[in-house]
Structures are given as C-alpha cells and as structure tokens.
Design a protein around this motif. Structure first.
Motif, mmCIF file in Angstrom:
data_model
loop_
_atom_site.group_PDB
_atom_site.id
_atom_site.type_symbol
_atom_site.label_atom_id
_atom_site.label_comp_id
_atom_site.label_asym_id
_atom_site.label_seq_id
_atom_site.Cartn_x
_atom_site.Cartn_y
_atom_site.Cartn_z
ATOM 1 N N GLY A 151 0.800 -1.218 0.000
ATOM 2 C CA GLY A 151 0.000 0.000 0.000
ATOM 3 C C GLY A 151 0.835 1.271 0.000
ATOM 4 N N TYR A 152 0.222 2.367 -0.444
ATOM 5 C CA TYR A 152 0.871 3.679 -0.436
ATOM 6 C C TYR A 152 2.202 3.678 -1.197
ATOM 7 C CZ TYR A 152 -2.745 4.883 2.852
ATOM 8 O OH TYR A 152 -3.972 5.100 3.428
ATOM 9 N N ASN A 153 2.110 3.312 -2.480
ATOM 10 C CA ASN A 153 3.242 3.410 -3.391
ATOM 11 C C ASN A 153 2.714 3.914 -4.725
ATOM 12 O OD1 ASN A 153 5.919 2.380 -2.333
ATOM 13 N ND2 ASN A 153 4.549 0.759 -1.595
ATOM 14 N N ASN A 154 3.527 3.821 -5.760
ATOM 15 C CA ASN A 154 3.098 4.269 -7.087
ATOM 16 C C ASN A 154 2.977 3.107 -8.063
ATOM 17 O OD1 ASN A 154 3.309 6.868 -5.999
ATOM 18 N ND2 ASN A 154 5.450 7.060 -6.657
ATOM 19 N N PHE A 155 2.611 1.946 -7.568
ATOM 20 C CA PHE A 155 2.468 0.800 -8.470
ATOM 21 C C PHE A 155 1.269 0.992 -9.380
ATOM 22 C CE2 PHE A 155 4.719 -1.268 -4.861
ATOM 23 C CZ PHE A 155 5.876 -1.563 -5.560
ATOM 24 N N ASP A 156 1.367 0.472 -10.615
ATOM 25 C CA ASP A 156 0.231 0.559 -11.527
ATOM 26 C C ASP A 156 -0.019 -0.785 -12.194
ATOM 27 O OD1 ASP A 156 2.295 0.390 -13.345
ATOM 28 O OD2 ASP A 156 2.227 2.507 -13.896
ATOM 29 N N GLY A 157 -0.896 -0.767 -13.184
ATOM 30 C CA GLY A 157 -1.221 -2.003 -13.884
ATOM 31 C C GLY A 157 -2.585 -2.523 -13.469
ATOM 32 N N ARG A 158 -2.936 -3.683 -13.988
ATOM 33 C CA ARG A 158 -4.261 -4.260 -13.787
ATOM 34 C C ARG A 158 -4.155 -5.534 -12.963
ATOM 35 N NH1 ARG A 158 -7.703 -2.301 -18.163
ATOM 36 N NH2 ARG A 158 -8.748 -4.314 -18.303
ATOM 37 N N LEU A 159 -5.294 -5.985 -12.492
ATOM 38 C CA LEU A 159 -5.297 -7.121 -11.555
ATOM 39 C C LEU A 159 -5.548 -8.469 -12.223
ATOM 40 C CD1 LEU A 159 -7.251 -5.566 -8.541
ATOM 41 C CD2 LEU A 159 -4.814 -6.038 -8.705
ATOM 42 N N GLU A 160 -5.644 -8.490 -13.570
ATOM 43 C CA GLU A 160 -5.939 -9.760 -14.266
ATOM 44 C C GLU A 160 -4.991 -10.893 -13.851
ATOM 45 O OE1 GLU A 160 -6.397 -7.015 -16.180
ATOM 46 O OE2 GLU A 160 -8.393 -7.296 -17.057
ATOM 47 N N PHE A 161 -3.754 -10.521 -13.552
ATOM 48 C CA PHE A 161 -2.783 -11.584 -13.229
ATOM 49 C C PHE A 161 -3.247 -12.450 -12.060
ATOM 50 C CE2 PHE A 161 -0.543 -10.439 -9.274
ATOM 51 C CZ PHE A 161 -1.021 -9.153 -9.053
ATOM 52 N N TYR A 180 -1.943 3.087 -8.146
ATOM 53 C CA TYR A 180 -2.603 3.569 -9.369
ATOM 54 C C TYR A 180 -3.106 2.402 -10.207
ATOM 55 C CZ TYR A 180 -0.540 7.956 -7.928
ATOM 56 O OH TYR A 180 -0.225 9.081 -7.212
ATOM 57 N N LEU A 181 -3.745 1.450 -9.545
ATOM 58 C CA LEU A 181 -4.230 0.265 -10.251
ATOM 59 C C LEU A 181 -5.502 0.603 -11.019
ATOM 60 C CD1 LEU A 181 -3.679 -2.324 -7.391
ATOM 61 C CD2 LEU A 181 -2.055 -1.454 -9.089
ATOM 62 N N THR A 182 -5.640 0.039 -12.218
ATOM 63 C CA THR A 182 -6.799 0.336 -13.065
ATOM 64 C C THR A 182 -7.486 -0.948 -13.504
ATOM 65 O OG1 THR A 182 -5.279 0.380 -14.926
ATOM 66 C CG2 THR A 182 -5.907 2.510 -14.001
ATOM 67 N N GLY A 183 -8.622 -0.769 -14.158
ATOM 68 C CA GLY A 183 -9.355 -1.902 -14.723
ATOM 69 C C GLY A 183 -10.207 -2.600 -13.684
ATOM 70 N N PRO A 184 -10.746 -3.740 -14.064
ATOM 71 C CA PRO A 184 -11.687 -4.435 -13.169
ATOM 72 C C PRO A 184 -10.987 -5.337 -12.148
ATOM 73 C CG PRO A 184 -11.503 -5.612 -15.245
ATOM 74 C CD PRO A 184 -10.588 -4.413 -15.353
#
Ligand code: NAG
Ligand code: NAG
Ligand code: NAG
Ligand code: NAG
Ligand code: NAG
Ligand code: NAG
Ligand code: NAG
Ligand code: NAG
Ligand code: NAG
Ligand code: NAG
Ligand code: NAG
Ligand code: NAG
Length: 516
Positions: A350-360, A379-383
C-alpha cells in the motif's frame, strides 16, 4: 574369567543401587529454596488480567494460568509448576513464571534473590505494578537466560545487568505503542557496557526501551537475534551487524533517526538471515545487489523508509519470502511482477506508485497461501478479475484508493473465512451481494458507485466493527437489525439513497466496542 566378570557385575549393580537410592531423598529441593519460593509466591496477588495476552517462547499465543497457585509444602519444590532443579545437586536452577498472572510490587528484598544458582529466569507477561528492576538481578551470576519482558517493570534498567556475563538470552521488551511504551530506559553508557560485557549473547530483545544512543560496534559475535525496535536509536548502524555470521533475525523498526546503509558486497549473515525488519528507519541509497544473496529470508519489512524507483532486481532472488511489506514508499512498476514470489502469506504494498491491472490474479496459482493482500493507495486500473481460484485463504483484502472499475464479482463475497474487505475510493459499480463469511470485522466500500440494497448478511455479522458504505447509490429501508450489531465501532451510511432512522446512541457503540 566368566566367574570374575559375574562378581564384578553384581558388585557394580549393588554399588549402583546404593548410589541411586541415596540420591533419591523425599525432598530433593533444599528447604531454604522452597521457603524462598513460597515467600516469593506470597508477595503477589493472582490476577487473571495481569497480562492482556501471552505468547510462548516460539511466538504461539497461549493462555495464562496461575502457576504458583499449587505450590505448597506438601510436595517437593522441584516438582512445582515452573520450577526445575539440578538433577544431582537439587538446587533450583530454572524458574519459568511466564504468563502466571502475578500482580504486585517486586522489591529488592525479594526472596527470589536467594536462589543464586538460577540459570534460567522467565518472569515475562506478569504485572509487577511499575516496580523498578532491582540491581540485585546482577547477582544471579550463573544466569544464561533472563526474560523480564512485558511485565510492567519501569524506570532505569540497572547497569548491574551487565555483570551477567554468561547470558545467552536477554529479553526485556515492551510492546510497541502500548501503555508501557518507553517506560523503561537504559542509562547513557549502559547499552555500550551491556554489549561489551555480555560476550556470550545469542539473543537480545529490548524493543520499546528508551535506549537513546548509537549502536556500538563492539558486541558478541554469537548474536542470532537482535531486536531493538522503537528504542530511540540514532547514528549509523555499524556494518558489523550485517556481517554477524549467525544472525537470523534483525529488527530495528521505528527508529527514524537510525541511518541504515546496506553493505554493497555480500554480507556474512546472507545465508542465515531469515527476518529483516526495517520499518521506519532512515534507509539511504538504493537496495543494493548484495540483497540477492539473502537466500534464507522469510520475512522482509522495509515499509515507510523512503525507497523509490522500480523494485531492484536483487529482490527477485528472495524466493522464500513469505511476509513482504514495502508499504509507504515511492516504489513504482507493474503490480503483477510480485507474482514471482511464490510462497507469500502476507503482502503489503500500500501507499506506493504501483500501476497495472489485476488480471494476473486470475491465473495466479502461486498465492494459495496468501492471507493478507494490501494494494491500497496505488494507481491500479481496470476491473477486479472475475474468477480467482488461487486466493481461497485470503482473510484480508485491501484495494482501496485505486482506480478500479467494473462490478465486484461474486468470489469476493463468497470467501468463507474472510474478515476484512476494503474497496473504498474506487469506481466500482453494481450490487453488493450476500456475504458467505460470518467472521467479517471490517467492510469498507465507501466512495464508489454501488447500488441496490444493503445485503441482510451484512447486518447479521457477530464480529462486525466497521461498516462504511457512504458515498454510493445504495437504496432501500435501513433494516432495524443493524441495531443488533453489538460489536460495531463505526458505521457510515451517509450520502446514499437510504430511508429510515437509526435510533442508536453513540454511547451504546462506545460501551460495546471490543477491547484489543
Ligand atoms: C478482570 O477484568 C474484568 C473485565 O474487565 C473485571 O470484571 C474483573 O473484575 C477483573 N478482575 C480483577 C481481579 O481485577
Ligand atoms: C498442594 O500441592 C498438591 C500438588 O500440586 C495439590 O494437589 C494440593 O491441592 C495442594 N494443596 C494446597 C492446599 O494447595
Ligand atoms: C520489602 O521491602 C518493602 C518495601 O521496602 C517492604 O514493604 C516489605 O515489608 C519488605 N519485605 C520484607 C519481607 O522485608
Ligand atoms: C497492574 O497492577 C496495578 C497495581 O498493582 C493495577 O493498578 C493495574 O490495573 C494492573 N494492571 C492490569 C492490566 O491489571
Ligand atoms: C503498571 O503499574 C502501575 C502502577 O501500579 C499501574 O498504574 C499501571 O496501570 C500498570 N500498567 C498496566 C498496563 O497494567
Ligand atoms: C563485566 O562482567 C564482569 C564479570 O561478571 C564483572 O566483574 C564486571 O564488573 C562487568 N563489567 C561491567 C562494566 O558491568
Ligand atoms: C529517553 O531518554 C533520553 C535520554 O536518556 C531522554 O532525554 C528522553 O526524554 C527519554 N524519552 C522518553 C520518551 O522518555
Ligand atoms: C571489544 O573491543 C576490544 C578492544 O577493541 C576487544 O578486545 C574485545 O574483544 C571486543 N569485545 C567484543 C565483544 O567484541
Ligand atoms: C538520514 O540519512 C541521511 C543520509 O545519510 C542524512 O543526511 C540524514 O540526516 C538522515 N536523517 C536522519 C533523520 O537521521
Ligand atoms: C539471482 O537470480 C538470477 C536469475 O534467476 C540468477 O542469475 C542469479 O545468480 C541469482 N543471484 C544469486 C546471488 O543467487
Ligand atoms: C510462481 O512462483 C514461481 C517460483 O517463485 C515463479 O517461478 C513463477 O514465475 C511464478 N508464477 C507466476 C505466474 O508468476
Ligand atoms: C474502466 O475504465 C477504463 C478506462 O480506464 C474503461 O476503458 C473501461 O470501459 C471501464 N470499464 C467499466 C466497466 O467501466
């Protein structure tokens, strides 16, 4: 020859029996020591509340019980619970009164100090009511093992403790942030004295003690455990600590004034180090290549320590890590890269600048042991993926404060043992479904676009403490059963389309809030 042998054998067994029977008196335990123990017992009241929790030496939670209660003159003191005697001399050499519900003042005239043959003394998890640690503890010259942790001792730890030059094990820690925090201190030079004189030390834990000094570099090379969290340490951590070749556990967390610079070459503790806790210390510079040699590491916490940039390559070699926290830094990169850690049980990012989607997460079979997953404030996006077959053991899921959208899929509601769900502050839509778990404690879904009714299963949770659904489009009557939630600490349903009145007094919530 045979005849001679037989005689010798008979003589031998006879002598042996003689010796054996003469070493079997009814009272092994010297009278004066039994008396000293009984006097000690009578100095204290038994109070089941003396310690609000208890752990055994391996870290397993245990139930406290009054070990001294059945000490009495009708039995040999060597058979008393917690008392161990030397088999040949009968002297009391071990006293284990951990978690024994003792309460009262521990004076310098205590009869305990007559047991001068003690090798092991454990008085942890009791309530000695703010007593000072007597300088007389320094007179137990045979002690190899001393534990005075979490027992409401206060004041200065006497310098006489450094007379105990045979100590292998010294634990005088205080729980972090608790009522006792920093109520014990070490005088200005005593830390140095202690470390210099205790040349046999293997394990040292002084967490929560106000040490307020630098870490001297002259200390026992046998150390396997060094735990000094929250001790007001300052200065630069000596490199020697990393090069202790038997070091297994190092905890220096909550020392923001302590500067840590990792050695850039392989550490001598690389093969042995299993736990490294450096939360909230001043880590300067990057995580070096030398980290890749820490092949035994099981637990790593470098939260809140100003790390930035991508995850350094060296971390990917730590394949045995089960507990990883890098929260509250400025780290960046794709969140999915963490699936390389195949043995995780606890993951805080938590409290970082990670991004990407959770599909993995859908096709990740690596995290079947994962119990805690915290990706909040990135900065996670998507469903949220529809099917997550690898996460059955998840107890705590926190994806709050990201940019996730779409609906909340049914697997989220169907985890049976789940107790915390935090999805607030995203762009999630759709309905809140019925929860299968009966062990929910925190449900935070605020600041989304959720609709529909509040599911009945949410209002029927015996352990629910936080229910936060504000700023959504939830509608309908608020069921009166909400008033039956006895364990609630906070409820926020504001800014929805709900109807009905909740006639609850704040007082009721307060008085029924659980103690932790
Ligand atoms: C222990 O705590 C409980 C609950 O707070 C209280 O009712 C009880 O009186 C306490 N017992 C003693 C011996 O202080
Ligand atoms: C004395 O100790 C024995 C053995 O533990 C126990 O059975 C007995 O109840 C004790 N007597 C008293 C008066 O506590
Ligand atoms: C031990 O010292 C305390 C405080 O100084 C005193 O109240 C108590 O009576 C003494 N106990 C004995 C057995 O001398
Ligand atoms: C510890 O003992 C002191 C006095 O002996 C008492 O005031 C305090 O409430 C006790 N603490 C607990 C947790 O029982
Ligand atoms: C420690 O002992 C002091 C003095 O008796 C008491 O006031 C305090 O409540 C105790 N602390 C705890 C956490 O029991
Ligand atoms: C170190 O230990 C020795 C042996 O127990 C003792 O005589 C000496 O006083 C101790 N030194 C300090 C500074 O405590
Ligand atoms: C810790 O000890 C230092 C020096 O001995 C002292 O200045 C400071 O006030 C103490 N801090 C606390 C919180 O007791
Ligand atoms: C401390 O330093 C002295 C002198 O430098 C040395 O003789 C001694 O062995 C050291 N003690 C430890 C425990 O390393
Ligand atoms: C942290 O370390 C840096 C670099 O070594 C130093 O300049 C700074 O003063 C340290 N901060 C604290 C709070 O010790
Ligand atoms: C780290 O992992 C890489 C890639 O698997 C490997 O080439 C390297 O030898 C490892 N380093 C160490 C120190 O184990
Ligand atoms: C699962 O873990 C293993 C070993 O740690 C790793 O080699 C593999 O790439 C991981 N799988 C995924 C999907 O990341
Ligand atoms: C989620 O957001 C992305 C843009 O970030 C958008 O393309 C997508 O349509 C959104 N999905 C839903 C279900 O709102």
């Amino acid at each position: 020859m045979g005849y001679l042998k037989l005689v010798f054998f008979m003589l031998y067994t006879f002598l042996c029996q003689l010796a054996f029977s003469s070493s079997l008196p009814h009272h092994l335990c010297p009278k004066d020591q039994a008396l000293a123990l009984l006097q000690f017992k009578h100095m204290f009241a038994i109070n089941p509340n003396a310690s609000d929790y208890c752990y055994d030496i391996t870290g397993q939670e245990i139930q406290s019980y009054p070990r001294t209660l059945f000490w009495n003159k009708s039995t040999d003191c060597c058979s008393w619970d917690g008392v161990h005697c030397d088999e040949t001399t009968g002297q009391v050499i071990e006293l284990d009164l951990r978690c024994s519900e003792l309460q009262g003042k521990f004076h310098s005239n205590s009869s305990l100090f007559q047991l001068f043959n003690l090798k092991r003394l454990d008085l942890s998890y009791n309530n000695f009511s703010g007593s000072l640690i007597s300088p007389k503890f320094g007179e137990f010259s045979s002690l190899t093992h001393l534990d005075l942790s979490y027992s409401n001792f206060t004041g200065l730890i006497p310098s006489e403790i450094s007379h105990l030059s045979k100590l292998h094990f010294l634990f005088i820690w205080i729980p972090l942030g608790g009522l006792y925090d920093l109520s014990l201190s070490l005088g200005p030079y005593n830390f140095e004295l202690l470390l210099q004189n205790l040349t046999q030390l293997r394990e040292l834990a002084l967490d929560g003690v106000n040490i307020s000094s630098t870490i001297p570099s002259n200390f026992s090379s046998h150390l396997t455990t060094l735990e000094l969290s929250d001790t007001h340490l300052h200065g630069v951590l000596p490199n020697r600590v990393f090069h202790l070749s038997n070091l297994e556990s190092l905890d220096l967390s909550y020392n923001p004034q302590l500067t840590v610079r990792f050695p850039i070459t392989k550490w001598n503790s690389s093969a042995s180090l299993m736990k490294l806790y450096l939360y909230d210390v001043n880590i300067t510079g990057r995580i070096p290549e030398s980290f890749s040699h820490l092949t035994s590491l099981h637990e790593l916490d470098m939260g809140y320590s100003n790390l930035s940039g991508p995850i350094p390559k060296s971390l990917w070699n730590l394949t045995h890590v089960e507990r990883l926290s890098l929260s509250h830094n400025h780290l960046e990169g794709l969140i999915s890269q963490f699936s390389r850690f195949g043995k995780l049980r606890v993951l805080y990012l938590g409290y970082n600048n990670f991004d990407g989607r959770l599909e993995f997460l859908s096709f990740n079979r690596n995290w079947t042991q994962l119990r805690v997953l915290d990706f909040s404030s990135n900065y996670l996006t998507g469903p949220i993926p529809t099917n997550i077959s690898g996460l059955q053991n998840l107890l705590w899921l926190n994806l709050s404060s990201n940019n996730l959208n779409g609906t909340i899929h049914s697997w989220i509601f169907s985890l049976l043992s789940r107790n915390q769900l935090h999805l607030s502050d995203n762009h999630l839509s759709g309905k809140i479904q019925e929860f299968k778990s009966k062990t929910l404690s925190d449900v935070a879904l605020s600041q989304n676009q959720l609709q529909g009714l509040i599911p009945n299963s949410l209002l029927n949770q015996p352990k629910l403490a936080f229910l936060l659904l504000s700023h959504n489009n939830v509608s309908g009557q608020i069921a009166s059963t909400i008033c039956n939630l006895k364990t609630l600490i906070a409820v926020d349903l504001a800014s929805n389309n709900l109807e009905g009145t909740i006639t609850l007094s704040v007082e009721k919530f307060r008085s029924s809030s659980p103690k932790h």
